[in-house]
Scaffold this motif. Structure first.
Motif, mmCIF file in Angstrom:
data_model
loop_
_atom_site.group_PDB
_atom_site.id
_atom_site.type_symbol
_atom_site.label_atom_id
_atom_site.label_comp_id
_atom_site.label_asym_id
_atom_site.label_seq_id
_atom_site.Cartn_x
_atom_site.Cartn_y
_atom_site.Cartn_z
ATOM 1 N N ASN A 126 -4.079 -11.379 -11.445
ATOM 2 C CA ASN A 126 -4.416 -10.209 -12.246
ATOM 3 C C ASN A 126 -5.485 -9.373 -11.553
ATOM 4 O O ASN A 126 -5.477 -8.143 -11.611
ATOM 5 C CB ASN A 126 -4.901 -10.643 -13.630
ATOM 6 N N VAL A 127 -6.426 -10.039 -10.869
ATOM 7 C CA VAL A 127 -7.432 -9.313 -10.083
ATOM 8 C C VAL A 127 -6.749 -8.539 -8.959
ATOM 9 O O VAL A 127 -7.050 -7.354 -8.721
ATOM 10 C CB VAL A 127 -8.479 -10.296 -9.512
ATOM 11 N N PHE A 128 -5.822 -9.183 -8.262
ATOM 12 C CA PHE A 128 -5.083 -8.490 -7.207
ATOM 13 C C PHE A 128 -4.323 -7.291 -7.778
ATOM 14 O O PHE A 128 -4.314 -6.199 -7.187
ATOM 15 C CB PHE A 128 -4.104 -9.447 -6.527
ATOM 16 N N HIS A 129 -3.675 -7.505 -8.904
ATOM 17 C CA HIS A 129 -2.910 -6.431 -9.543
ATOM 18 C C HIS A 129 -3.796 -5.229 -9.869
ATOM 19 O O HIS A 129 -3.429 -4.075 -9.584
ATOM 20 C CB HIS A 129 -2.261 -6.964 -10.829
ATOM 21 N N ARG A 130 -4.956 -5.477 -10.435
ATOM 22 C CA ARG A 130 -5.829 -4.372 -10.830
ATOM 23 C C ARG A 130 -6.266 -3.552 -9.628
ATOM 24 O O ARG A 130 -6.281 -2.314 -9.680
ATOM 25 C CB ARG A 130 -7.061 -4.923 -11.555
ATOM 26 N N HIS A 131 -6.609 -4.218 -8.549
ATOM 27 C CA HIS A 131 -7.126 -3.468 -7.406
ATOM 28 C C HIS A 131 -6.023 -2.764 -6.633
ATOM 29 O O HIS A 131 -6.248 -1.655 -6.116
ATOM 30 C CB HIS A 131 -7.938 -4.402 -6.510
ATOM 31 N N VAL A 132 -4.853 -3.349 -6.535
ATOM 32 C CA VAL A 132 -3.737 -2.630 -5.915
ATOM 33 C C VAL A 132 -3.402 -1.398 -6.755
ATOM 34 O O VAL A 132 -3.113 -0.317 -6.215
ATOM 35 C CB VAL A 132 -2.507 -3.547 -5.770
ATOM 36 N N ALA A 133 -3.449 -1.549 -8.094
ATOM 37 C CA ALA A 133 -3.188 -0.409 -8.972
ATOM 38 C C ALA A 133 -4.247 0.675 -8.799
ATOM 39 O O ALA A 133 -3.929 1.873 -8.797
ATOM 40 C CB ALA A 133 -3.142 -0.874 -10.428
ATOM 41 N N ARG A 134 -5.505 0.275 -8.638
ATOM 42 C CA ARG A 134 -6.565 1.266 -8.425
ATOM 43 C C ARG A 134 -6.380 1.995 -7.100
ATOM 44 O O ARG A 134 -6.565 3.212 -7.021
ATOM 45 C CB ARG A 134 -7.929 0.569 -8.469
ATOM 46 N N ILE A 135 -6.013 1.258 -6.076
ATOM 47 C CA ILE A 135 -5.777 1.889 -4.776
ATOM 48 C C ILE A 135 -4.615 2.879 -4.875
ATOM 49 O O ILE A 135 -4.693 4.006 -4.367
ATOM 50 C CB ILE A 135 -5.496 0.819 -3.707
ATOM 51 N N ALA A 136 -3.531 2.466 -5.534
ATOM 52 C CA ALA A 136 -2.381 3.365 -5.700
ATOM 53 C C ALA A 136 -2.776 4.614 -6.478
ATOM 54 O O ALA A 136 -2.313 5.723 -6.172
ATOM 55 C CB ALA A 136 -1.240 2.633 -6.407
ATOM 56 N N THR A 137 -3.637 4.445 -7.490
ATOM 57 C CA THR A 137 -4.072 5.595 -8.286
ATOM 58 C C THR A 137 -4.922 6.543 -7.460
ATOM 59 O O THR A 137 -4.726 7.770 -7.492
ATOM 60 C CB THR A 137 -4.870 5.117 -9.514
ATOM 61 N N PHE A 138 -5.875 6.021 -6.696
ATOM 62 C CA PHE A 138 -6.714 6.882 -5.863
ATOM 63 C C PHE A 138 -5.878 7.596 -4.796
ATOM 64 O O PHE A 138 -6.144 8.753 -4.450
ATOM 65 C CB PHE A 138 -7.828 6.068 -5.212
ATOM 66 N N GLN A 139 -4.864 6.910 -4.273
ATOM 67 C CA GLN A 139 -3.988 7.562 -3.301
ATOM 68 C C GLN A 139 -3.174 8.675 -3.959
ATOM 69 O O GLN A 139 -2.961 9.737 -3.361
ATOM 70 C CB GLN A 139 -3.063 6.526 -2.662
ATOM 71 N N SER A 177 0.965 5.488 -1.870
ATOM 72 C CA SER A 177 0.832 5.193 -3.296
ATOM 73 C C SER A 177 2.132 4.621 -3.836
ATOM 74 O O SER A 177 2.133 3.627 -4.582
ATOM 75 C CB SER A 177 0.459 6.468 -4.055
ATOM 76 N N PHE A 178 3.257 5.230 -3.455
ATOM 77 C CA PHE A 178 4.555 4.694 -3.868
ATOM 78 C C PHE A 178 4.755 3.293 -3.312
ATOM 79 O O PHE A 178 5.311 2.422 -3.983
ATOM 80 C CB PHE A 178 5.671 5.620 -3.381
ATOM 81 N N ALA A 179 4.325 3.081 -2.070
ATOM 82 C CA ALA A 179 4.524 1.775 -1.442
ATOM 83 C C ALA A 179 3.801 0.675 -2.191
ATOM 84 O O ALA A 179 4.248 -0.469 -2.211
ATOM 85 C CB ALA A 179 4.045 1.823 0.002
ATOM 86 N N ASN A 180 2.684 1.000 -2.824
ATOM 87 C CA ASN A 180 1.899 -0.010 -3.535
ATOM 88 C C ASN A 180 2.478 -0.379 -4.891
ATOM 89 O O ASN A 180 2.054 -1.366 -5.495
ATOM 90 C CB ASN A 180 0.460 0.474 -3.710
ATOM 91 N N PHE A 181 3.424 0.418 -5.402
ATOM 92 C CA PHE A 181 3.990 0.135 -6.713
ATOM 93 C C PHE A 181 4.606 -1.260 -6.766
ATOM 94 O O PHE A 181 4.442 -1.992 -7.740
ATOM 95 C CB PHE A 181 5.054 1.182 -7.071
ATOM 96 N N LEU A 182 5.333 -1.590 -5.713
ATOM 97 C CA LEU A 182 6.021 -2.876 -5.702
ATOM 98 C C LEU A 182 5.023 -4.027 -5.731
ATOM 99 O O LEU A 182 5.224 -5.025 -6.439
ATOM 100 C CB LEU A 182 6.918 -2.972 -4.472
ATOM 101 N N LEU A 183 3.930 -3.893 -4.983
ATOM 102 C CA LEU A 183 2.923 -4.940 -4.949
ATOM 103 C C LEU A 183 2.279 -5.138 -6.310
ATOM 104 O O LEU A 183 2.115 -6.270 -6.783
ATOM 105 C CB LEU A 183 1.852 -4.602 -3.910
ATOM 106 N N LEU A 184 1.896 -4.046 -6.960
ATOM 107 C CA LEU A 184 1.186 -4.198 -8.229
ATOM 108 C C LEU A 184 2.096 -4.757 -9.316
ATOM 109 O O LEU A 184 1.638 -5.485 -10.211
ATOM 110 C CB LEU A 184 0.534 -2.872 -8.644
ATOM 111 N N ILE A 185 3.401 -4.449 -9.253
ATOM 112 C CA ILE A 185 4.342 -5.011 -10.225
ATOM 113 C C ILE A 185 4.514 -6.513 -9.997
ATOM 114 O O ILE A 185 4.540 -7.316 -10.942
ATOM 115 C CB ILE A 185 5.698 -4.294 -10.146
#
Length: 770
Positions: free
Chosen positions: A323-336, A294-302
């Motif tokens: 923006n679509v990529f951002h939303r889904h990376v953020a959702r994955i990070a949240t679920f993790q 989840s932490f690792a995905n922070f950089l991607l979503l930013i």
């Protein structure tokens, strides 16, 4: 390497920095970790590192067991590492072998008591050295080895997630976009060589060898880029919106990859000293890994969320796609993060330590972060954004900032702050994007002139509302007189002197014109006074005073800078746009002068001038995406644009298909921005009104324009153009900007045309929604 002192349920675990010990160190590590469960008399009697390093009975026991179970190299390397840890962590010196030599003779070791795991009580202090049993040593060795493997795999997956798997995955996706853009530039270069007669035999041979690329690109465009995610499903797939099938595949692949990395690669066994049962091991290992990922995905979503994203320029993809990529990376990070939190709650409940652990400050920060990430996810749903975009923006930014702060404090217990390596780059990228946005704001809206006295130009704007057309016309004169504009540009607009002045919304520049500076001398171009110059003779925008700008190879002297006036067409809906409508209605039949700030420009220009035939299909205020390209065509078609220019106009015909609900909006633009184009022989326009009446039809016929009632048959129009241009050997570009239904209908028709063999079709879609 540091000891894992922050987790009481892991006595003897090695380190927290993700550093794994070597195989040569593992033997001695297992031995001194096993002695954590045995107490010895002597000075000192307490403390993990104090007794490891200075208690003579425990140190002698470590030396003795090392003699029995470790090879020479393992013993030498392991004891050296233990001595180093005693200095760095225990802040003491490891007792030398000579200091306990009396306990290490062959006879002494032979007579030592051999103990098994938990055979001795921790409260029963031993007054002599003891040896580990072979079963105890092997069990501890396997436990440490398993933990080391999991530590390695978590951090390996973490580094793979960023540098190898996650980053490599997105790097591969983005590389395809970059390669396609390079391919387009190569095609343009080849076309220019052919037209100029400079294409060499070698160049033609290379293109013949690469002819398979055309087939690959054609297949990708037809079946992945143009099509919506699923036939008959529009752009919705599993409750999510995707602009194209390619976007859905890219995002879906990352979901699958993230799930796989979260559940595979665990090494478990019965009898683990830290977690005796397999269930406990899986709970702990998966809890750690999901939190790390989840932490690792922070950089991607930013990175994907930034407006000043260099990847947008590199790939030519729109901000909406990222923006679509951002939303889904953020959702994955949240679920993790949810999985990480829930699994740890289960662990604490199983060991009856929930209340004890949850009252710790760093755990409370983790709980807060977990809750905030869920709130960010909820407020980011499509329905929430549509219901109140302003609330979404405020909540999104505020909650995201607090979440990032919470992540810092949640991981503050780690010695060395290893997980901050994800957070600080995210903060830096986020702050850099915000700083660049401020720079754009200042650049667009404030200009200090030092010539002829000191003057400060600021942005001026006025707006009018046409009730019949239900459109707000906003005209903005930027403070920066040399601001450049081009087709495809959009700006974020602010109205600062409101209670919520931080709100900003993106709008496409629909048109622009030029005015001379009223504080300077009259402008002359090539000896002609300003009033006699037609806009089509001007470049897109001028540069600074007394500058020269090349217009198709001709130098045109400007004795004074031109001031641009940008026009935006805004359809009032809810929120801020509705407030603009009310401001206009308060002043009847008068323009409203208000303070607007521009942030931009953003967007990218599509070289429609490269195509012999251009079909533009727009709906409603989507006309804002079309008019700039029509004006660009006007400028390129004048005799001021040199035939030797690298950007020589190739377009022979343009057709505009515009559908809107209000015919009054059609007439307004036909009499103003579209007037010059409507008089040209190389331009055709088809206007459609979906909310008209007979009176409007008669009015249109009276002024010489025709408007058709209802909606156009886009499939028939597109197939007809595809057939005609193919027969004439021309390349066709189709630009679409309108509601989702219109864009999807055009997509389906273009897909059908390409399936029928019409390959020389370039599809361009400008986002109608954000």
């Amino acid at each position: 390497m540091q000891p894992l002192r922050w987790l009481g349920i892991l006595p003897g675990a090695w380190g927290v920095r993700g550093e794994t010990i070597s195989k040569d160190e593992l033997c001695v590590t297992a031995i001194f970790s096993a002695y954590n469960y045995i107490s010895f008399k002597g000075d000192p009697e307490k403390g993990m590192w104090e007794t490891r390093c200075r208690n003579p009975f425990k140190v002698a026991s470590i030396y003795a067991s090392s003699e029995i179970y470790c090879h020479d190299e393992e013993r030498r390397t392991g004891l050296t590492q233990l001595a180093k840890l005693c200095q760095e962590v225990g802040h003491s010196e490891l007792l030398s072998r000579a200091a306990v030599a009396e306990h290490l003779t062959e006879e002494s070791i032979r007579n030592m008591r051999i103990v098994d795991y938990l055979e001795l009580s921790r409260v029963n202090y031993q007054n002599t050295p003891v040896l580990l049993s072979a079963s105890y040593f092997n069990r501890m060795f396997d436990t440490i080895d398993s933990w080391q493997f999991e530590t390695w795999s978590h951090h390996a997956f973490r580094y793979f997630q960023i540098s190898y798997v996650g980053y490599a995955y997105w790097a591969g996706i983005l590389s395809l976009g970059v390669l396609y853009r390079l391919y387009g530039w190569m095609l343009l270069g080849r076309q220019q060589h052919i037209e100029s007669g400079l294409e060499s035999t070698i160049y033609r041979s290379i293109w013949r060898r690469l002819s398979f690329l055309e087939c690959v690109v054609h297949w990708i465009l037809t079946h992945l880029i143009i099509l919506s995610p699923l036939a008959g499903q529009g752009r919705r797939l599993i409750g999510c919106t995707f602009p194209s099938r390619a976007d859905a595949l890219a995002v879906g692949g990352f979901w699958i990859l993230s799930i796989i990395l979260s559940v595979v690669g665990y090494r478990t066994f019965q009898g683990n000293i830290y977690w005796p049962d397999v269930t406990s091991q899986i709970l702990r290992y998966s809890a750690d890994r999901t939190g790390i990922m989840s932490f690792a995905n922070f950089l991607l979503l930013i990175v994907f969320a930034g407006r000043n994203n260099i990847l947008i320029w590199a790939t030519g993809w729109s901000f909406a796609t990222f923006n679509v990529f951002h939303r889904h990376v953020a959702r994955i990070a949240t679920f993790q993060a949810v999985a990480h939190s829930v699994l740890y709650f289960v662990i604490y409940i199983r060991v009856n330590k929930l209340w004890k652990e949850i009252t710790k400050v760093y755990i409370l920060w983790g709980v807060l972060t977990f809750i905030l990430m869920i709130l960010v996810l909820i407020t980011s749903l499509d329905r929430m954004r549509a219901a109140s975009y302003e609330l979404f923006m405020v909540a999104h930014i505020l909650l995201s900032v607090i979440t990032l702060v919470g992540c810092f404090y949640h991981t503050i217990v780690f010695e060395g702050h290893e997980y901050w390596e994800y957070l600080w780059p995210s903060v830096i990228i986020w702050a850099t994007d915000r700083c660049l946005r401020i720079v754009r704001l200042v650049y667009c809206n404030v200009h200090v002139r030092l010539s002829k006295g000191k003057f400060i130009n600021v942005t001026e704007s006025r707006m009018t509302y046409d009730e019949v057309a239900d459109v707000i016309r906003l005209e903005v004169t930027p403070g920066m007189p040399g601001l450049q504009a081009r087709p495809g540009d959009y700006y974020f607009l602010y109205q600062p002197f409101r209670f919520t002045g931080w709100e900003n919304h993106p709008f496409t520049v629909g048109a622009w014109s030029y005015e001379s500076d009223p504080r300077g001398a009259p402008l002359e171009i090539v000896g002609k006074p300003w009033d006699s110059i037609d806009n089509s003779q001007l470049p897109l925008l001028s540069e600074t005073i007394f500058s020269h700008r090349s217009l198709g190879g001709r130098k045109m002297p400007f004795q004074q800078s031109l001031i641009p006036k940008l026009t935006f067409w805004i359809r009032p809906y809810n929120g801020w746009t509705q407030q603009l409508r009310k401001q206009c209605l308060r002043v009847s039949n008068q323009p409203v002068h208000t303070t607007m700030l521009l942030e931009g420009p953003y967007g990218h220009n599509v070289p429609l001038w490269r195509y012999e035939s251009v079909l533009i299909i727009v709906g409603g205020t989507g006309i804002a995406a079309a008019v700039p390209y029509l004006h660009d065509h006007l400028q390129r078609s004048t005799n001021h644009w040199s035939d030797t220019s690298e950007e020589k106009l190739q377009t022979r015909e343009i057709e505009l298909v515009w559908t809107t609900r209000q015919p009054a909006f059609l007439r307004d633009l036909a009499d103003r921005e579209l007037k010059q184009m409507l008089d040209r022989e190389d331009f055709r326009a088809s206007f459609y009104a979906t909310g008209s009446s007979d009176r409007f039809r008669e009015d249109w016929n009276a002024v010489g324009y025709t408007v058709q009632m209802g909606r156009p048959n886009l499939q028939s129009i597109i197939l007809s153009h595809s057939c005609d241009t193919s027969a004439a050997g021309m390349k066709l570009a189709i630009l679409v900007c309108g509601p989702t239904g219109m864009a999807d209908e055009a997509r389906a028709a273009i897909h059908l045309a390409r399936q029928q063999g019409y390959q020389n079709i370039e599809y361009v879609e400008e986002s109608f929604t954000w």
